[in-house]
Motif scaffolding. Structure first.
Motif, mmCIF file in Angstrom:
data_model
loop_
_atom_site.group_PDB
_atom_site.id
_atom_site.type_symbol
_atom_site.label_atom_id
_atom_site.label_comp_id
_atom_site.label_asym_id
_atom_site.label_seq_id
_atom_site.Cartn_x
_atom_site.Cartn_y
_atom_site.Cartn_z
ATOM 1 N N GLU A 192 49.540 -27.230 61.925
ATOM 2 C CA GLU A 192 49.615 -25.759 61.849
ATOM 3 C C GLU A 192 48.617 -25.216 60.821
ATOM 4 O O GLU A 192 47.982 -24.188 61.035
ATOM 5 C CB GLU A 192 51.036 -25.319 61.493
ATOM 6 N N ARG A 193 48.474 -25.925 59.702
ATOM 7 C CA ARG A 193 47.507 -25.488 58.679
ATOM 8 C C ARG A 193 46.074 -25.590 59.184
ATOM 9 O O ARG A 193 45.241 -24.709 58.934
ATOM 10 C CB ARG A 193 47.633 -26.363 57.426
ATOM 11 N N LEU A 194 45.749 -26.679 59.858
ATOM 12 C CA LEU A 194 44.384 -26.853 60.376
ATOM 13 C C LEU A 194 44.062 -25.763 61.380
ATOM 14 O O LEU A 194 42.930 -25.282 61.468
ATOM 15 C CB LEU A 194 44.228 -28.233 61.030
ATOM 16 N N ASN A 195 45.090 -25.351 62.125
ATOM 17 C CA ASN A 195 44.918 -24.266 63.086
ATOM 18 C C ASN A 195 44.767 -22.928 62.369
ATOM 19 O O ASN A 195 43.818 -22.175 62.617
ATOM 20 C CB ASN A 195 46.119 -24.266 64.040
ATOM 21 N N ALA A 196 45.666 -22.635 61.444
ATOM 22 C CA ALA A 196 45.692 -21.312 60.811
ATOM 23 C C ALA A 196 44.576 -21.141 59.782
ATOM 24 O O ALA A 196 43.945 -20.091 59.711
ATOM 25 C CB ALA A 196 47.047 -21.089 60.150
ATOM 26 N N GLU A 197 44.312 -22.190 58.979
ATOM 27 C CA GLU A 197 43.371 -22.041 57.862
ATOM 28 C C GLU A 197 41.942 -22.421 58.231
ATOM 29 O O GLU A 197 40.990 -21.816 57.754
ATOM 30 C CB GLU A 197 43.833 -22.880 56.661
ATOM 31 N N LEU A 198 41.783 -23.441 59.076
ATOM 32 C CA LEU A 198 40.421 -23.858 59.452
ATOM 33 C C LEU A 198 40.034 -23.374 60.843
ATOM 34 O O LEU A 198 38.912 -23.600 61.300
ATOM 35 C CB LEU A 198 40.277 -25.386 59.370
ATOM 36 N N GLY A 199 40.990 -22.735 61.538
ATOM 37 C CA GLY A 199 40.679 -22.163 62.848
ATOM 38 C C GLY A 199 40.473 -23.178 63.955
ATOM 39 O O GLY A 199 39.861 -22.866 64.987
ATOM 40 N N LYS A 200 40.978 -24.396 63.762
ATOM 41 C CA LYS A 200 40.808 -25.419 64.799
ATOM 42 C C LYS A 200 41.638 -25.074 66.034
ATOM 43 O O LYS A 200 42.813 -24.714 65.907
ATOM 44 C CB LYS A 200 41.262 -26.796 64.286
ATOM 45 N N THR A 201 41.039 -25.201 67.201
ATOM 46 C CA THR A 201 41.795 -25.126 68.452
ATOM 47 C C THR A 201 42.492 -26.464 68.623
ATOM 48 O O THR A 201 41.854 -27.514 68.519
ATOM 49 C CB THR A 201 40.850 -24.880 69.641
ATOM 50 N N ILE A 202 43.810 -26.434 68.841
ATOM 51 C CA ILE A 202 44.566 -27.685 68.933
ATOM 52 C C ILE A 202 45.261 -27.780 70.282
ATOM 53 O O ILE A 202 45.911 -26.832 70.725
ATOM 54 C CB ILE A 202 45.596 -27.797 67.790
ATOM 55 N N ILE A 203 45.096 -28.922 70.929
ATOM 56 C CA ILE A 203 45.795 -29.207 72.176
ATOM 57 C C ILE A 203 46.617 -30.466 71.924
ATOM 58 O O ILE A 203 46.062 -31.533 71.648
ATOM 59 C CB ILE A 203 44.815 -29.429 73.343
#
Ligand SMILES: Nc1ncnc2c1ncn2[C@@H]1O[C@H](COP(=O)(O)OP(=O)(O)O)[C@@H](O)[C@H]1O
Ligand SMILES: [Mg+2]
Length: 230
Positions: A192-203
């Motif tokens: 969730e942090r990598l998505n929210a803070e670094l903007g990574k698209t996660i599948i």
């Protein structure tokens, strides 16, 4: 009115089957969907429904039989094996159920591995690996070997390895499938942090409804077909 941004993943009429002797076994029959940049998607469905197959196609690990598959602006279905390998290294980070760390390398060396393919100098690599390992809470475990780490810690090393090259997309296949609830929650919080803070698209493929709740949206795969709900 602003036009909507181009999706980071654009899938149209994707089909994939595996050959078993004389027979072709269809796995994905006619998949079409988009994933917007910055999304966190959970891909669910029964065992054998084709979740890993679909994830591997999006990540350029495998090639479709038909349809189109544009990821981060490249139609990856048309690339050669060599082009696909370069494309993967630059665009995708992988997280697996069983971590897939190199047992003879330390946590530091495992995370550094993808950077050895880049032109970064040793000092820059060291700084980036140290930062990544502290981000996943393992600054005090850099010289440990995988066998000296818990499952949750090994998965955190694997996550640091996945984002060390700063890919736009992270794909995770059952990343919490082998972990107890507390370690699984640590991993989900990290994603969730990598998505929210670094903007990574996660599948993320998962069969765990609890894990899927970390995602913004859930897509269900059933017998090679995706649900139609948005
Ligand atoms: N390399 C392969 N060769 C032949 N059949 C395969 C191969 N990989 C997967 N399959 C078959 O494709 C179907 C979907 O597999 P998979 O994508 O791994 O499903 P899931 O991840 O949803 O459990 C299964 O029936 C599986 O047996
Ligand atoms: Mg699978």
């Amino acid at each position: 009115m602003e036009s909507p941004a181009e999706p980071i993943v654009r899938i149209r009429n994707l089909t994939k089957s595996y050959r078993r002797g004389e027979q072709r076994v269809p796995v994905l029959t006619n998949i079409s969907f988009d994933i917007a940049a910055g999304e966190f998607i959970a891909l669910m469905g029964p065992s054998g429904s084709g979740k890993s197959t679909l994830l591997n196609l999006i990540a350029g690990i495998d090639k479709p039989d038909g349809g189109s598959l544009t990821v981060n602006g490249t139609d990856i279905a048309t690339l050669s094996e060599a082009e696909l390998a370069d494309w993967r290294a630059a665009n995708v980070g992988f997280i697996f159920q069983f971590y897939n760390l190199m047992p003879v390398l330390t946590a530091f060396e495992n995370v550094e591995l993808p950077l050895l393919l880049t032109s970064l100098a040793r000092g820059e690599r060291q700084a980036r690996v140290d930062l990544a390992l502290s981000m996943v809470g393992l600054a005090d475990r850099t010289t440990h070997y995988p066998s000296e780490l818990s499952g949750g810690q090994q998965q955190r090393v694997a996550i640091a390895r996945a984002f060390i090259t700063d890919p736009v997309i992270l794909v995770a296949d059952e990343p919490t499938g082998d972990l107890d609830r507390a370690s699984a929650n640590d991993i989900l919080a990290l994603l969730e942090r990598l998505n929210a803070e670094l903007g990574k698209t996660i599948i993320m493929v998962t069969h765990d409804p609890h894990a899927a709740r970390s995602a913004h949206a859930i897509r269900h795969l059933e017998k090679g077909e995706l649900d139609v709900a948005p």
